[in-house]
Design a protein around this motif. Structure first.
Motif, PDB file in Angstrom:
ATOM      1  N   CYS A   8      49.760  15.304  61.097  1.00 46.81           N
ATOM      2  CA  CYS A   8      49.514  15.725  62.464  1.00 46.81           C
ATOM      3  C   CYS A   8      50.581  15.126  63.375  1.00 46.81           C
ATOM      4  CB  CYS A   8      48.123  15.254  62.898  1.00 46.81           C
ATOM      5  SG  CYS A   8      47.882  15.408  64.676  1.00 46.81           S
ATOM      6  N   CYS A  11      48.625  12.850  66.458  1.00 49.47           N
ATOM      7  CA  CYS A  11      48.178  11.465  66.268  1.00 49.47           C
ATOM      8  C   CYS A  11      48.896  10.809  65.096  1.00 49.47           C
ATOM      9  CB  CYS A  11      46.665  11.433  66.035  1.00 49.47           C
ATOM     10  SG  CYS A  11      46.175  12.147  64.450  1.00 49.47           S
ATOM     11  N   CYS A  36      43.838  19.159  62.755  1.00 49.79           N
ATOM     12  CA  CYS A  36      43.816  17.749  62.362  1.00 49.79           C
ATOM     13  C   CYS A  36      42.384  17.225  62.455  1.00 49.79           C
ATOM     14  CB  CYS A  36      44.727  16.947  63.283  1.00 49.79           C
ATOM     15  SG  CYS A  36      44.520  15.158  63.091  1.00 49.79           S
ATOM     16  N   SER A  38      41.403  14.263  62.665  1.00 48.79           N
ATOM     17  CA  SER A  38      41.295  13.050  63.478  1.00 48.79           C
ATOM     18  C   SER A  38      41.260  13.365  64.964  1.00 48.79           C
ATOM     19  CB  SER A  38      42.452  12.101  63.193  1.00 48.79           C
ATOM     20  OG  SER A  38      42.540  11.819  61.818  1.00 48.79           O
ATOM     21  N   CYS A  39      42.176  14.247  65.411  1.00 48.90           N
ATOM     22  CA  CYS A  39      42.272  14.475  66.850  1.00 48.90           C
ATOM     23  C   CYS A  39      42.088  15.948  67.217  1.00 48.90           C
ATOM     24  CB  CYS A  39      43.605  13.954  67.392  1.00 48.90           C
ATOM     25  SG  CYS A  39      45.026  14.922  66.870  1.00 48.90           S
ATOM     26  N   CYS A  41      43.857  18.443  66.987  1.00 50.11           N
ATOM     27  CA  CYS A  41      44.971  19.254  67.477  1.00 50.11           C
ATOM     28  C   CYS A  41      45.489  20.141  66.349  1.00 50.11           C
ATOM     29  CB  CYS A  41      46.076  18.390  68.072  1.00 50.11           C
ATOM     30  SG  CYS A  41      47.251  17.766  66.884  1.00 50.11           S
TER      31      CYS A  41
HETATM   32 ZN   LIG Z   1      45.850  14.394  64.817  1.00 51.27          ZN
END
Ligand SMILES: [Zn+2]
Length: 139
Positions: A8, A11, A36, A38-39, A41
């Motif tokens: 990503c 992040c 992603c 995690s974030c 995006c």
């Molecule tokens: Zn990310």
């Protein structure tokens, strides 16, 4: 199914993604459907694989290989010098000068010289190289 290591750009997180095939990945990626975890995006791309990381983890054998290769080269160099040059021992600097100034026959010679003697020779424009002199393995 095909697995990609994804990265990503938002992040900088790295994660695995599974796709039916590489075409599916390309399609989903272009449509912004690869997200992603995690974030959330969608600025996600394939992580660059770095095969040399695996090598670094096993540094010892690689280093030994390099050392063995150098040893082979130095031995070959020693053999070449011994076959083609005349050994003059500690008289190297003297004899190199005699040859340089035409007082002795032009020929390749080898022997021992101090670092200072070698530097003096170079100052006088006489070609002299120091090479690692390994003990013969067959001696
Ligand atoms: Zn990310």
């Amino acid at each position: 199914m095909i697995k990609y290591e994804l990265r990503c750009r938002g992040c900088e997180g790295q994660f695995e993604g599974w796709f039916a095939d590489s075409g599916t990945y390309d399609r989903q990626s272009a449509a912004g459907e690869v997200v992603c975890p995690s974030c959330a995006c969608t600025d996600v791309g394939k992580a660059i694989m770095a095969p040399n990381i695996a090598l670094r983890r096993h540094g010892a054998p690689a280093r030994e290989q390099v050392a063995a290769e150098l040893r082979r080269m130095f031995m070959a160099m020693r053999r070449h010098v011994e076959d083609n040059c005349e050994y003059v021992g500690p008289e190297l600097a003297e004899e190199a000068r005699r040859i340089h100034y035409g007082e002795a026959d032009e020929r390749g010679i080898y022997g021992e010289a101090t670092a200072e003697e070698a530097a003096d020779l170079r100052d006088e424009g006489i070609d002299v190289v120091a090479i690692p002199w390994l003990p013969r393995s067959d001696a």
